[in-house]
Design a protein around this motif. Structure first.
Motif: not given
Length: 603
Positions: A459-465, A472-477
């Motif tokens: 979902y974030l990849e689509l919103q980044k387009q 910018s987003y970060t996945l902190d796993i």
């Protein structure tokens, strides 16, 4: 529940008290009665024995007095002791007659140790020991041993003392022991002029033989006192010939009763019963007194008490064992019911009563089982309705568009993009396709956390387009985060979507962080943006709705945050926690805490 307030404790105490109190009371009453009986028997038996002993002692003393009167025997015969003292002639026949007379006295009683004769007319003394006669001038042997009686009819009785030779030279065979001496002054008849003194030393064997039959040596004491309080005989050897100072003994001497008994108790002294008997003889009052200590008197009672205590302790052990068995047998089913109700209180709606019991406990267990089954059915019905409602909401959302048509269209666009060598379009359509495939799987309502994170990333990849470099987003796993933990579907994407709806409308640069951190027994998921946040009133309103666990749809047809929270709490039995707060310096933070130990497998 404290043990002392339990039925088992109360029942055990009651049973032991019901068993032991009557036994203890019986032992106590028996002990008191035994002591009283022993005392009465001891007084009766000892009074009788002391009375008989006093009679025997009076006879013994009377016999000694009679022997001392032997000097007046055969008063008409020229060779008698009386006539020898009245008219003394110093010749062989006189000496022989004196020997004969003294020897006759010596042989008249087995307790006579020696016989002494003094003549006032000639100032001569004779001493006979074991058949041997010794003569000496003067009466020095009587000094300190003889007192002239006031009544000329009475002898002088010298208290027990060490034997001596009346001032004569020592006999090599002369014994040295304690003797009781009867000094009989001899008078010329009828003028009452003293003409001599006859002294007879008696061994104490006669007194000892009588007195030893009247007491138990080592446990009791007995005394024979004359009118001066001097002990003629005592079970305590060091008091023979002395004047005992015992207060109880003085009390017995000065009482007006001729015989009787009394109880006596002294601080740090004698405790017990005194039995006494008085008698008159030779112008004197004699007393026989016997002390019986309580420790000896009640020794049999104490022995019986100890035996009874052993019996009581045996009964106590048996009573404890029987009480515990009975109390456990009676209270075990009640305790089982209590434990089952406690588990029901914790949410484990399963109850298995003992159906074999037909008593009150069995009836109560059957009633509780019926009640628990009814409650369980009601709860399961409400839970199924709630889950069905949530699933319907989710499926209604997924059904707003035709997913099959869109998915097929996306596949066609991706093929054209690859044909014309435009990979970016292919990547976007692939991300959108993953989202659509995730949404299309309506049979999967519970998924691992890893799928939720992958869905958010697509979902974030689509919103980044859409937002280009403004997003910018970060996945902190965390590496140790349990991403296989099962959670309800669609719990992260609606929260991230709200960031775009309410947080980035006018933002020059949007930042979103999705994190997963592992705790000791929980998994923490958080979504953080750098938007303007929400007002305090709105935050309070939102928290109130969370507190009521309200469910519903937010405007514009999206799954609301409150709906996500409601499904989490329902799925994790109310143990999942959600917190919403404004971030510093700006933005909004949503934190979800999921208990790992409550992980549920998909149904």
């Amino acid at each position: 529940m404290k043990y002392r307030s339990s039925i088992r404790y109360k029942l055990s105490v009651f049973l032991m008290a019901a068993i032991l109190l009557p036994i203890a009371a019986s032992i106590l009453i028996s002990y008191i009665y035994t002591k009283h009986s022993l005392k009465e028997d001891a007084i009766r038996e000892n009074s009788t024995s002391v009375r008989q002993g006093a009679t025997s002692l009076a006879s013994l003393l009377g016999g000694m007095n009679s022997i001392s009167l032997y000097a007046y025997n055969n008063i008409q015969m020229p060779g008698s002791l009386y006539n020898i003292l009245v008219q003394y002639h110093n010749d062989f026949m006189v000496e022989n007659n004196i020997y004969t007379g003294l020897h006759a006295i010596e042989q008249s009683a087995k307790d006579i140790q020696q016989v002494y004769l003094y003549s006032d007319l000639t100032d001569q003394s004779w001493l006979l020991i074991n058949g041997y006669l010794k003569r000496e001038a003067g009466s020095v042997g009587l000094n300190g041993h003889y007192i002239q009686p006031i009544d000329k009819n009475d002898p002088y009785l010298e208290p027990p003392h060490l034997s001596h030779n009346y001032g004569m030279e020592e006999f090599p065979y002369s014994p040295s022991n304690t003797v009781f001496t009867v000094h009989r002054p001899i008078y010329r008849a009828p003028l009452k002029e003293r003409i001599g003194i006859l002294s007879i030393d008696f061994k104490l064997d006669g007194f000892r033989g009588i007195m030893n039959m009247l007491y138990d040596k080592g446990n009791e004491n007995i005394y024979l006192l004359d009118d001066t309080g001097t002990a003629i005989y005592s079970s305590e050897d060091d008091l023979i010939g002395q004047k005992p100072s015992y207060a109880w003994l003085q009390h017995a001497r000065y009482t007006f009763d001729r015989s009787g008994h009394f109880d006596w108790k002294e601080d740090n002294g004698f405790h017990g019963i005194v039995v006494f008997e008085k008698f008159e003889l030779i112008g004197r009052v004699w007393i026989v007194a016997k002390e019986i200590p309580d420790s000896y008197l009640y020794s049999n009672a104490s022995r019986v008490l100890r035996i009874n205590m052993v019996v009581l302790m045996s009964f106590l052990l048996v009573a404890i064992a029987a009480t515990l068995c009975v109390s456990v047998w009676v209270t075990a089913p009640i305790k089982k019911l209590t434990e089952s109700i406690r588990r029901i209180k914790l949410g484990k709606l399963h109850f298995d009563p003992d159906l074999e019991r037909s008593d009150e406990v069995g009836v109560l267990g059957s009633a509780i089982k019926n009640m628990v089954d009814t409650i369980d059915n009601l709860i399961m019905r409400e839970l199924k309705l709630e889950l069905a409602n949530k699933d319907n909401q989710l499926k209604a959302l997924q059904a707003q568009i035709n997913p099959h048509f869109i998915f097929n269209t996306l596949q066609s666009i991706g093929s054209v993009a690859l044909h014309h060598k435009v990979p970016k379009i292919y990547e976007l359509t692939s991300s959108l396709g993953l989202m659509m495939r995730y949404n299309m799987n309506t049979e999967e309502s519970v998924v691992p956390v890893s799928k939720e994170i992958a869905h958010v990333e697509a979902y974030l990849e689509l919103q980044k387009q859409r937002f280009k470099d403004r997003l910018s987003y970060t996945l902190d796993i965390a590496e140790n985060a349990n991403l296989e933990l099962q959670v309800p579907k669609m719990i992260l994407q609606p929260i991230v979507e709200n960031c775009f709806k309410h947080g980035f409308e006018d933002a020059a640069q949007a930042e979103i962080t999705v994190a997963a951190q592992a705790g000791e027994d929980r998994l923490t998921l958080s979504v953080l943006d750098n938007g303007p946040g929400i007002s305090l009133d709105r935050l309070l309103e939102l928290n109130r709705r969370i507190g009521r666990e309200a469910s519903g749809r937010t405007p514009e047809g999206s799954i609301g945050l409150v709906n996500v929270i409601s499904r989490l709490r329902l799925f994790f039995n109310g143990e999942a926690e959600v917190s919403i707060s404004n971030a510093q310096p700006s933005g909004l933070s949503v934190v979800i805490i999921i208990p790992v130990r409550k992980e549920r497998l998909p149904s």
